[in-house]
Scaffold this motif. Sequence first.
Motif, PDB file in Angstrom:
ATOM      1  N   LEU A  54     -47.212 -25.161 -78.474  1.00  0.00           N
ATOM      2  CA  LEU A  54     -48.458 -24.882 -79.187  1.00  0.00           C
ATOM      3  C   LEU A  54     -48.267 -25.043 -80.685  1.00  0.00           C
ATOM      4  O   LEU A  54     -47.169 -24.855 -81.207  1.00  0.00           O
ATOM      5  N   LYS A  55     -49.357 -25.366 -81.378  1.00  0.00           N
ATOM      6  CA  LYS A  55     -49.303 -25.524 -82.828  1.00  0.00           C
ATOM      7  C   LYS A  55     -50.515 -24.849 -83.452  1.00  0.00           C
ATOM      8  O   LYS A  55     -51.592 -24.826 -82.880  1.00  0.00           O
ATOM      9  N   ALA A  56     -50.320 -24.328 -84.647  1.00  0.00           N
ATOM     10  CA  ALA A  56     -51.429 -23.774 -85.419  1.00  0.00           C
ATOM     11  C   ALA A  56     -52.134 -24.927 -86.116  1.00  0.00           C
ATOM     12  O   ALA A  56     -51.489 -25.858 -86.589  1.00  0.00           O
ATOM     13  N   ASP A  57     -53.462 -24.843 -86.184  1.00  0.00           N
ATOM     14  CA  ASP A  57     -54.224 -25.952 -86.745  1.00  0.00           C
ATOM     15  C   ASP A  57     -55.201 -25.440 -87.793  1.00  0.00           C
ATOM     16  O   ASP A  57     -56.378 -25.238 -87.511  1.00  0.00           O
ATOM     17  N   HIS A  58     -54.692 -25.209 -88.995  1.00  0.00           N
ATOM     18  CA  HIS A  58     -55.559 -24.812 -90.107  1.00  0.00           C
ATOM     19  C   HIS A  58     -54.838 -25.129 -91.407  1.00  0.00           C
ATOM     20  O   HIS A  58     -53.626 -24.928 -91.520  1.00  0.00           O
ATOM     21  N   ALA A  59     -55.588 -25.592 -92.395  1.00  0.00           N
ATOM     22  CA  ALA A  59     -54.997 -25.985 -93.679  1.00  0.00           C
ATOM     23  C   ALA A  59     -54.334 -24.821 -94.410  1.00  0.00           C
ATOM     24  O   ALA A  59     -53.431 -25.041 -95.212  1.00  0.00           O
ATOM     25  N   ASN A  60     -54.761 -23.580 -94.144  1.00  0.00           N
ATOM     26  CA  ASN A  60     -54.196 -22.417 -94.831  1.00  0.00           C
ATOM     27  C   ASN A  60     -52.920 -21.892 -94.169  1.00  0.00           C
ATOM     28  O   ASN A  60     -52.402 -20.872 -94.596  1.00  0.00           O
ATOM     29  N   ILE A  61     -52.453 -22.559 -93.131  1.00  0.00           N
ATOM     30  CA  ILE A  61     -51.259 -22.088 -92.420  1.00  0.00           C
ATOM     31  C   ILE A  61     -50.068 -22.987 -92.734  1.00  0.00           C
ATOM     32  O   ILE A  61     -50.117 -24.196 -92.524  1.00  0.00           O
ATOM     33  N   THR A  62     -49.000 -22.366 -93.238  1.00  0.00           N
ATOM     34  CA  THR A  62     -47.712 -23.043 -93.410  1.00  0.00           C
ATOM     35  C   THR A  62     -46.819 -22.542 -92.287  1.00  0.00           C
ATOM     36  O   THR A  62     -46.602 -21.339 -92.156  1.00  0.00           O
ATOM     37  N   THR A  63     -46.315 -23.454 -91.476  1.00  0.00           N
ATOM     38  CA  THR A  63     -45.495 -23.065 -90.330  1.00  0.00           C
ATOM     39  C   THR A  63     -44.020 -23.239 -90.647  1.00  0.00           C
ATOM     40  O   THR A  63     -43.601 -24.274 -91.170  1.00  0.00           O
ATOM     41  N   VAL A  64     -43.253 -22.194 -90.359  1.00  0.00           N
ATOM     42  CA  VAL A  64     -41.794 -22.226 -90.463  1.00  0.00           C
ATOM     43  C   VAL A  64     -41.287 -22.187 -89.025  1.00  0.00           C
ATOM     44  O   VAL A  64     -41.401 -21.164 -88.346  1.00  0.00           O
ATOM     45  N   ASN A  65     -40.770 -23.307 -88.549  1.00  0.00           N
ATOM     46  CA  ASN A  65     -40.281 -23.381 -87.169  1.00  0.00           C
ATOM     47  C   ASN A  65     -38.846 -22.876 -87.076  1.00  0.00           C
ATOM     48  O   ASN A  65     -38.007 -23.235 -87.911  1.00  0.00           O
ATOM     49  N   VAL A  66     -38.602 -22.048 -86.073  1.00  0.00           N
ATOM     50  CA  VAL A  66     -37.257 -21.522 -85.829  1.00  0.00           C
ATOM     51  C   VAL A  66     -36.920 -21.697 -84.349  1.00  0.00           C
ATOM     52  O   VAL A  66     -37.817 -21.812 -83.514  1.00  0.00           O
ATOM     53  N   GLU A  67     -35.642 -21.693 -84.061  1.00  0.00           N
ATOM     54  CA  GLU A  67     -35.186 -21.846 -82.677  1.00  0.00           C
ATOM     55  C   GLU A  67     -34.610 -20.555 -82.111  1.00  0.00           C
ATOM     56  O   GLU A  67     -34.748 -20.276 -80.928  1.00  0.00           O
ATOM     57  N   THR A  68     -33.914 -19.788 -82.940  1.00  0.00           N
ATOM     58  CA  THR A  68     -33.192 -18.618 -82.441  1.00  0.00           C
ATOM     59  C   THR A  68     -33.740 -17.332 -83.056  1.00  0.00           C
ATOM     60  O   THR A  68     -34.442 -17.356 -84.068  1.00  0.00           O
ATOM     61  N   ALA A  69     -33.367 -16.217 -82.451  1.00  0.00           N
ATOM     62  CA  ALA A  69     -33.749 -14.907 -82.987  1.00  0.00           C
ATOM     63  C   ALA A  69     -33.158 -14.710 -84.385  1.00  0.00           C
ATOM     64  O   ALA A  69     -33.811 -14.144 -85.264  1.00  0.00           O
ATOM     65  N   GLU A  70     -31.940 -15.172 -84.590  1.00  0.00           N
ATOM     66  CA  GLU A  70     -31.319 -15.034 -85.917  1.00  0.00           C
ATOM     67  C   GLU A  70     -32.059 -15.851 -86.968  1.00  0.00           C
ATOM     68  O   GLU A  70     -32.253 -15.399 -88.095  1.00  0.00           O
ATOM     69  N   GLU A  71     -32.498 -17.058 -86.608  1.00  0.00           N
ATOM     70  CA  GLU A  71     -33.279 -17.871 -87.541  1.00  0.00           C
ATOM     71  C   GLU A  71     -34.609 -17.196 -87.851  1.00  0.00           C
ATOM     72  O   GLU A  71     -35.068 -17.202 -88.998  1.00  0.00           O
ATOM     73  N   MET A  72     -35.230 -16.581 -86.841  1.00  0.00           N
ATOM     74  CA  MET A  72     -36.487 -15.879 -87.058  1.00  0.00           C
ATOM     75  C   MET A  72     -36.277 -14.683 -87.986  1.00  0.00           C
ATOM     76  O   MET A  72     -37.083 -14.433 -88.881  1.00  0.00           O
ATOM     77  N   TYR A  73     -35.198 -13.966 -87.784  1.00  0.00           N
ATOM     78  CA  TYR A  73     -34.851 -12.820 -88.627  1.00  0.00           C
ATOM     79  C   TYR A  73     -34.734 -13.250 -90.087  1.00  0.00           C
ATOM     80  O   TYR A  73     -35.343 -12.660 -90.977  1.00  0.00           O
ATOM     81  N   ILE A  74     -33.976 -14.297 -90.338  1.00  0.00           N
ATOM     82  CA  ILE A  74     -33.770 -14.792 -91.705  1.00  0.00           C
ATOM     83  C   ILE A  74     -35.090 -15.241 -92.319  1.00  0.00           C
ATOM     84  O   ILE A  74     -35.420 -14.884 -93.459  1.00  0.00           O
ATOM     85  N   ALA A  75     -35.884 -16.000 -91.567  1.00  0.00           N
ATOM     86  CA  ALA A  75     -37.162 -16.501 -92.087  1.00  0.00           C
ATOM     87  C   ALA A  75     -38.114 -15.349 -92.410  1.00  0.00           C
ATOM     88  O   ALA A  75     -38.782 -15.365 -93.449  1.00  0.00           O
ATOM     89  N   CYS A  76     -38.160 -14.344 -91.545  1.00  0.00           N
ATOM     90  CA  CYS A  76     -39.060 -13.205 -91.794  1.00  0.00           C
ATOM     91  C   CYS A  76     -38.614 -12.409 -93.020  1.00  0.00           C
ATOM     92  O   CYS A  76     -39.454 -12.011 -93.837  1.00  0.00           O
ATOM     93  N   LEU A  77     -37.312 -12.195 -93.159  1.00  0.00           N
ATOM     94  CA  LEU A  77     -36.816 -11.481 -94.332  1.00  0.00           C
ATOM     95  C   LEU A  77     -37.115 -12.248 -95.615  1.00  0.00           C
ATOM     96  O   LEU A  77     -37.467 -11.655 -96.635  1.00  0.00           O
ATOM     97  N   GLU A  78     -36.981 -13.566 -95.566  1.00  0.00           N
ATOM     98  CA  GLU A  78     -37.243 -14.389 -96.750  1.00  0.00           C
ATOM     99  C   GLU A  78     -38.701 -14.322 -97.173  1.00  0.00           C
ATOM    100  O   GLU A  78     -39.011 -14.352 -98.367  1.00  0.00           O
ATOM    101  N   GLN A  79     -39.620 -14.219 -96.232  1.00  0.00           N
ATOM    102  CA  GLN A  79     -41.053 -14.273 -96.536  1.00  0.00           C
ATOM    103  C   GLN A  79     -41.680 -12.908 -96.797  1.00  0.00           C
ATOM    104  O   GLN A  79     -42.696 -12.818 -97.471  1.00  0.00           O
ATOM    105  N   PHE A  80     -41.086 -11.832 -96.293  1.00  0.00           N
ATOM    106  CA  PHE A  80     -41.754 -10.531 -96.237  1.00  0.00           C
ATOM    107  C   PHE A  80     -42.187  -9.993 -97.600  1.00  0.00           C
ATOM    108  O   PHE A  80     -43.279  -9.443 -97.732  1.00  0.00           O
ATOM    109  N   SER A  81     -41.378 -10.141 -98.615  1.00  0.00           N
ATOM    110  CA  SER A  81     -41.718  -9.552 -99.918  1.00  0.00           C
ATOM    111  C   SER A  81     -42.942 -10.208-100.550  1.00  0.00           C
ATOM    112  O   SER A  81     -43.547  -9.654-101.462  1.00  0.00           O
ATOM    113  N   THR A  82     -43.341 -11.374-100.053  1.00  0.00           N
ATOM    114  CA  THR A  82     -44.457 -12.113-100.650  1.00  0.00           C
ATOM    115  C   THR A  82     -45.788 -11.882 -99.944  1.00  0.00           C
ATOM    116  O   THR A  82     -46.802 -12.427-100.370  1.00  0.00           O
ATOM    117  N   VAL A  83     -45.807 -11.085 -98.870  1.00  0.00           N
ATOM    118  CA  VAL A  83     -47.028 -10.961 -98.068  1.00  0.00           C
ATOM    119  C   VAL A  83     -47.666  -9.584 -98.181  1.00  0.00           C
ATOM    120  O   VAL A  83     -46.996  -8.593 -98.466  1.00  0.00           O
TER     121      VAL A  83
END
Length: 190
Positions: free
Chosen positions: A25-54
């Motif tokens: 599945l894919k998100a389909d909207h111009a306001n969405i930036t998708t960060v694709n990850v494969e593993t739980a560890e990659e998801m953890y890192i990506a979420c930590l990197e983005q959290f302070s900005t949201v």
Amino acid sequence: MGIAIAEVFARQGAEVILVLGPTHLKADHANITTVNVETAEEMYIACLEQFSTVDVAVLAAAVADYRVSTIADQKIKKKDDELQLTLVKNPDILAALGQQKKGNQCLVGFALETENLLENAKIKLHKKNLDFIVANNPFKTGLGFGADHNEALIIDRDENIIPLGVQTKYKMAEQIVQHALRIIERYQHA
């Protein structure tokens, strides 16, 4: 569910960062930036990197609690009647974000519970410093994973319960987003 929530936020005018695990599945909207990850560890890192900005973080993914400790670089040949694997705990993304949460951020988690739905969801809600949790049972036939419909409960910090009856994931996403936006509005006027 995560894509539906991202798209509802985007339709409301929000700039959305969608951290997305393996899916067709894919998100389909111009306001969405998708960060694709494969593993739980990659998801953890990506979420930590983005959290302070949201302003709002909604963690809808059912990330595995454990992973194998060693990944084979080649096929494991069949030689014995049994094979034992050692599992190690994946990082708890929601708990890590809950520890970093600022007073004006809204943090939303999901609780997929096979037993004691309310009790376990309430424990997770408080333990992980969430503003609210969306709790559901994976054993409801035709709902949840791989289906267009779901059924859940929103439980807030005061343990108020809002039933989200059987409905499409997009209708449910609209209710989740509206609840999160009310919390953010309250924080901004506090």
